[in-house]
Design a protein around this motif. Structure first.
Motif, PDB file in Angstrom:
ATOM      1  N   VAL A   1       0.844  -1.194   0.000  1.00 55.09           N
ATOM      2  CA  VAL A   1       0.000   0.000   0.000  1.00 55.09           C
ATOM      3  C   VAL A   1       0.877   1.241   0.000  1.00 55.09           C
ATOM      4  O   VAL A   1       1.707   1.436   0.891  1.00 55.09           O
ATOM      5  N   MET A   2       0.694   2.074  -1.008  1.00 56.52           N
ATOM      6  CA  MET A   2       1.444   3.328  -1.109  1.00 56.52           C
ATOM      7  C   MET A   2       0.577   4.494  -0.652  1.00 56.52           C
ATOM      8  O   MET A   2      -0.644   4.365  -0.532  1.00 56.52           O
TER       9      MET A   2
ATOM     10  N   ILE B   1       0.083  -7.194   4.935  1.00 54.54           N
ATOM     11  CA  ILE B   1       0.161  -5.917   4.216  1.00 54.54           C
ATOM     12  C   ILE B   1       1.397  -5.141   4.654  1.00 54.54           C
ATOM     13  O   ILE B   1       1.757  -5.128   5.834  1.00 54.54           O
ATOM     14  N   ILE B   2       2.038  -4.475   3.673  1.00 53.95           N
ATOM     15  CA  ILE B   2       3.128  -3.539   3.951  1.00 53.95           C
ATOM     16  C   ILE B   2       2.635  -2.139   3.628  1.00 53.95           C
ATOM     17  O   ILE B   2       2.187  -1.875   2.507  1.00 53.95           O
ATOM     18  N   LEU B   3       2.689  -1.237   4.603  1.00 55.89           N
ATOM     19  CA  LEU B   3       2.392   0.166   4.362  1.00 55.89           C
ATOM     20  C   LEU B   3       3.702   0.866   4.033  1.00 55.89           C
ATOM     21  O   LEU B   3       4.622   0.893   4.858  1.00 55.89           O
ATOM     22  N   LEU B   4       3.796   1.451   2.848  1.00 52.70           N
ATOM     23  CA  LEU B   4       5.036   2.106   2.423  1.00 52.70           C
ATOM     24  C   LEU B   4       5.063   3.579   2.827  1.00 52.70           C
ATOM     25  O   LEU B   4       5.651   4.404   2.136  1.00 52.70           O
TER      26      LEU B   4
ATOM     27  N   THR C   1       3.319  -4.632   8.341  1.00 49.36           N
ATOM     28  CA  THR C   1       4.526  -3.920   8.740  1.00 49.36           C
ATOM     29  C   THR C   1       4.516  -2.568   8.040  1.00 49.36           C
ATOM     30  O   THR C   1       3.763  -2.347   7.089  1.00 49.36           O
ATOM     31  N   MET C   2       5.395  -1.672   8.502  1.00 53.55           N
ATOM     32  CA  MET C   2       5.439  -0.329   7.947  1.00 53.55           C
ATOM     33  C   MET C   2       6.859   0.057   7.566  1.00 53.55           C
ATOM     34  O   MET C   2       7.804  -0.305   8.273  1.00 53.55           O
TER      35      MET C   2
END
Length: 344
Positions: free
Chosen positions: A66-67, A125-128, A148-149
């Motif tokens: 997720v950007m 999910i990865i939050l960018l 994670t972030m």
């Protein structure tokens, strides 16, 4: 006609369940049998239905990325292709695919993440990004979904796994670097203060000025909104000050490229008239004119480790919260110069 698992089993002279176990790399199957079955799969052109396997195993073998903006605008920033390269290396090693968010607004991103979670489209999910008061991050935390972030969380820092740079520290070091070169009038081109990285770098700039005995002056701070509204006019106003800056810290390389262009249009030369330094060290920074001095923040490693952390959480939901600060390196090029102060 498509080749089936039964065709492979018949050709390899094993049971269909054995073929299934070979596909899953079950340790109970001998290496000799695995080689035989895989040779038959290759020869017959059999491709396992991983979607069906994953459904049975209640796993998608997919991670969501997720950007902060839509993919169309995000990929205009060289940061994102590089961080995604790191994500892809780790995901590939773990045999995971990637599902990109395509939302263009905060609300669209939130709704898409809810859909990912409730629709069981991804395993994690990865939050960018790390945004101030981000309801997407709060939602993931509340529903206890693996995530994670890349970036220090604005809230719940000690409860969320993240990877980041020490942005306050590197901003402090950049200002100190300029002070050693003789600069005392140091301006700061800030990023969007809705994001934690921009807040941290601004705080590092302010603390550095205090540490070296220089006052923070609002006139030397250009906000992201100033640059978006009329960047050239904002730079002109900065350089028209009675005591204009001799150095500018830009919040990232893209902002630095823009500042250099405006300065050139206004007949100022870098670094002869003003030095420029920034963060991220994009590949292009070595080739702009002049080559840009920038802090390399190890973008690839940020993506790689964020994914490693996420895969660990997927495999072990009770895994302890982890924080990791990736090392940075100041890359000196030709956009900064030493100056002689009036007292020398």
């Amino acid at each position: 006609m498509a080749v089936t698992i039964i065709d492979v089993a018949r050709e390899a002279n094993v049971s269909p369940s054995t073929v299934s176990r070979v596909i899953a790399d079950n340790p109970r199957i001998s290496e000799q049998t695995k080689r035989k079955v895989r040779e038959v799969m290759d020869r017959l052109g059999y491709y396992p239905n991983f979607q069906a396997r994953n459904l049975a195993a209640k796993s998608t073998k997919t991670i969501g990325v997720v950007m902060s903006n839509s993919t169309s605008s995000a990929f205009q920033n060289p940061f994102f292709p590089e961080v995604i390269r790191g994500i892809c290396v780790s995901a590939h090693a773990g045999k995971y695919g990637i599902y990109f968010s395509t939302g263009g607004t905060e609300n669209e991103i939130y709704e898409e993440v809810v859909s990912m979670v409730q629709g069981k489209k991804v395993d994690g999910i990865i939050l960018l990004y790390s945004r101030v008061n981000d309801r997407t991050m709060k939602y993931l935390k509340e529903v206890k979904f693996p995530f994670t972030m890349v970036g220090r969380p604005y809230d719940f820092e000690h409860e969320i796994t993240y990877i980041d740079n020490d942005n306050e520290k590197i901003a402090h070091e950049v200002v100190k670097y300029l002070q050693v070169l003789g600069h005392e009038k140091i301006a700061f081109i800030g990023g969007d203060l809705d994001f934690v990285v921009s807040i941290d770098r601004l705080n590092g700039y302010k603390k550095a000025l205090s540490t070296i005995g220089l006052p923070y002056e609002e006139k030397y701070f250009l906000r992201d909104s100033d640059m978006k509204l009329n960047g050239k006019e904002a730079i002109q106003k900065l350089m028209d000050l009675a005591a204009p800056p001799t150095a500018i810290v830009a919040h990232d390389d893209l902002a630095a490229y823009e500042v250099i262009r405006y300065l050139e249009e206004l007949s100022y030369e870098v670094p002869e008239d003003v030095s420029i330094i920034s963060f991220n060290n994009h590949a292009l920074s070595a080739y702009v004119k002049p080559p840009l001095t920038s802090v390399d923040i190890s973008i690839f490693e940020l993506g790689l480790e964020a994914t490693n952390f996420l895969l660990g959480k997927i495999q072990n939901p009770n895994e302890a919260v982890k924080h990791h600060l990736v090392s940075t390196t100041l890359i000196e090029r030709e956009s900064c110069k030493k100056i002689t102060t009036s007292g020398e």
